[in-house]
Design an enzyme around this catalytic site. Sequence first.
Site, PDB file in Angstrom:
ATOM      1  N   THR A 249      -4.626  -5.169   0.746  1.00  0.00           N
ATOM      2  CA  THR A 249      -3.901  -3.896   0.887  1.00  0.00           C
ATOM      3  C   THR A 249      -4.640  -2.934   1.818  1.00  0.00           C
ATOM      4  OG1 THR A 249      -4.927  -2.886  -1.074  1.00  0.00           O
ATOM      5  CG2 THR A 249      -2.883  -4.132  -1.408  1.00  0.00           C
TER       6      THR A 249
ATOM      7  N   LYS B  33       0.860  -1.185   0.000  1.00  0.00           N
ATOM      8  CA  LYS B  33       0.000   0.000   0.000  1.00  0.00           C
ATOM      9  C   LYS B  33       0.895   1.233   0.000  1.00  0.00           C
ATOM     10  CE  LYS B  33      -4.552   0.951   0.493  1.00  0.00           C
ATOM     11  NZ  LYS B  33      -5.601   0.318  -0.312  1.00  0.00           N
TER      12      LYS B  33
ATOM     13  N   ARG C 190     -10.558  20.429  17.597  1.00  0.00           N
ATOM     14  CA  ARG C 190     -10.145  19.875  16.311  1.00  0.00           C
ATOM     15  C   ARG C 190      -8.830  20.501  15.899  1.00  0.00           C
ATOM     16  NH1 ARG C 190     -13.613  22.877  11.465  1.00  0.00           N
ATOM     17  NH2 ARG C 190     -13.118  25.018  12.071  1.00  0.00           N
TER      18      ARG C 190
ATOM     19  N   HIS D 172      -7.490  19.539   5.817  1.00  0.00           N
ATOM     20  CA  HIS D 172      -8.303  18.719   6.707  1.00  0.00           C
ATOM     21  C   HIS D 172      -7.496  17.574   7.306  1.00  0.00           C
ATOM     22  CE1 HIS D 172     -12.060  20.705   5.887  1.00  0.00           C
ATOM     23  NE2 HIS D 172     -11.905  20.557   4.592  1.00  0.00           N
TER      24      HIS D 172
ATOM     25  N   GLN E 115     -13.505  31.446   9.880  1.00  0.00           N
ATOM     26  CA  GLN E 115     -14.006  32.800   9.641  1.00  0.00           C
ATOM     27  C   GLN E 115     -13.737  33.701  10.843  1.00  0.00           C
ATOM     28  OE1 GLN E 115     -15.517  29.904   8.932  1.00  0.00           O
ATOM     29  NE2 GLN E 115     -17.108  30.126   7.358  1.00  0.00           N
TER      30      GLN E 115
END
Length: 280
Positions: A55, A10, A174, A245, A217
């Site tokens: 894989t 992989k 996050r 991300h 923002q």
Amino acid sequence: MSLIKNRYGKGRVRVMRIHRDGEQQEVSQLSIRAMLEGDFAPTFTHADNRMTVSTDTIKNIVNIVARENTGLCAEEFCQVLARKYLDTYQQISSVAITSHETKWTRLSFDGKPHPHSFVLDANGRPTVEVTMTRTGGPALASGIDGFAFMKSTQSGWENYVKDRYTTIPETADRICATSMVASWAWSAKPESYPAANSHILDTLLKVFSTTYSKSVQDSLYRMGEAALAAVPEISEISMACPNMHFIPMNLSPFGLDNNNDVFLPTDEPHGQIECTVGRR
């Protein structure tokens, strides 16, 4: 005809690890290639898959080892990963692990290293744009293109519109990361353009790093306000920030929690947040 040699595995298994030591956090972003050799010839020659590891399983093991070893450097991590494949599957005779690391450098403010904010190594390209006519003075803007920065905590996304199309869950913790394109328009000449540009960038990063972000923002507007306050010679600042991300990996099928430690880095598709903050 005979099968002379074979291997499989992989590639581009991207993983971000966060290691926590109290308030101090370390980040390690790797792209892994794991290639296996062993008793796999029948898969090629006789359509017999009974000894062959999927894989997708090879990818899953990268994430499992990442969760169990958040603090290892890349060299140690790759050795532990290779040993995991050999210990798990007796039909494997050798493993080749290749790792490419995306380096994030810890930010410092007022001489003190910040516990959870980072910039990408070899970062950004300074830009200048001049518009000049025969009858008027020049319109001058400076900026930076592709300047990546990140914080591993102190960012959230909550209280947004939710309807039958919404799938993303709320979070108050996050990773927040972006590769920013920014420019600022000069209304007067500073004492030193390079020094002023550096001060603007330092100001943007300090606001981003040291305050909680309710959204990209929210951060961008406050960063723009601070830059205008710090350098009176600019009239406005524009920022375009695509999200970088980092998606939490679901490790529950393997009996592991995640605890915001292991993520899949991805930049497609990405959110695109843009704003201009000015004095008028």
